[in-house]
Scaffold this motif. Sequence first.
Motif, short mmCIF file in Angstrom:
data_model
loop_
_atom_site.label_atom_id
_atom_site.label_comp_id
_atom_site.label_asym_id
_atom_site.label_seq_id
_atom_site.Cartn_x
_atom_site.Cartn_y
_atom_site.Cartn_z
N TYR A 1 0.85 -1.18 0.00
CA TYR A 1 0.00 0.00 0.00
C TYR A 1 0.89 1.23 0.00
O TYR A 1 1.85 1.31 0.76
N ARG A 2 0.55 2.21 -0.84
CA ARG A 2 1.23 3.50 -0.83
C ARG A 2 0.44 4.40 0.11
O ARG A 2 -0.76 4.62 -0.09
N TYR B 1 0.26 8.13 1.75
CA TYR B 1 0.72 9.51 1.64
C TYR B 1 0.10 10.33 2.75
O TYR B 1 -1.13 10.41 2.87
N GLU C 1 -3.79 9.50 2.34
CA GLU C 1 -4.29 8.82 1.14
C GLU C 1 -3.64 7.45 1.06
O GLU C 1 -2.42 7.34 1.16
N LEU D 1 -3.31 3.98 -1.32
CA LEU D 1 -3.50 3.39 -2.63
C LEU D 1 -2.96 1.96 -2.59
O LEU D 1 -1.81 1.74 -2.18
N ILE E 1 -1.39 -1.28 -4.18
CA ILE E 1 -0.53 -1.57 -5.32
C ILE E 1 -0.35 -3.08 -5.41
O ILE E 1 0.06 -3.71 -4.45
N SER F 1 -8.42 -3.89 -1.66
CA SER F 1 -8.68 -2.55 -2.17
C SER F 1 -9.73 -1.79 -1.36
O SER F 1 -9.91 -0.60 -1.57
N GLU G 1 -8.26 1.21 0.36
CA GLU G 1 -7.91 2.39 -0.43
C GLU G 1 -8.83 3.56 -0.11
O GLU G 1 -9.99 3.38 0.23
N GLU H 1 -9.19 8.02 1.11
CA GLU H 1 -8.68 9.12 1.92
C GLU H 1 -9.20 8.99 3.34
O GLU H 1 -10.38 8.71 3.56
N TRP I 1 5.66 2.98 1.72
CA TRP I 1 5.12 1.74 1.19
C TRP I 1 4.94 0.83 2.38
O TRP I 1 5.89 0.56 3.12
#
Length: 88
Positions: free
Chosen positions: A14-15, A17, A26, A28, A30, A36, A39, A41, A84
């Motif tokens: 997972y990314r 941020y 956030e 995301l 991957i 998912s 995923e 905000e 990550w």
Amino acid sequence: MSYGDDLPRDDNVYRVYLSPRTNTVEVLAIGIEVDSTIEGEYDSVDALPLWMQEKVALLMMTSLDKPTSTVEGVGRRIDANVYWVFRA
């Protein structure tokens, strides 16, 4: 720069941020075998799933010096605000 050898083999990455401007997070997913539903905000780090909060907290203590190192089973700090996170 390639990080391919450092990624977990199951592609659960997972990314994450941390926005310094809005204090939101956030996430995301991957890869192919990721959840998912995580995923999106989030209002803060405290709103993340507990397992992700713990890994981000640990990665926040790692060095920003390039190249950054992978913490086995946890993830990697990419820069001051991007991580990550591995779901082991």
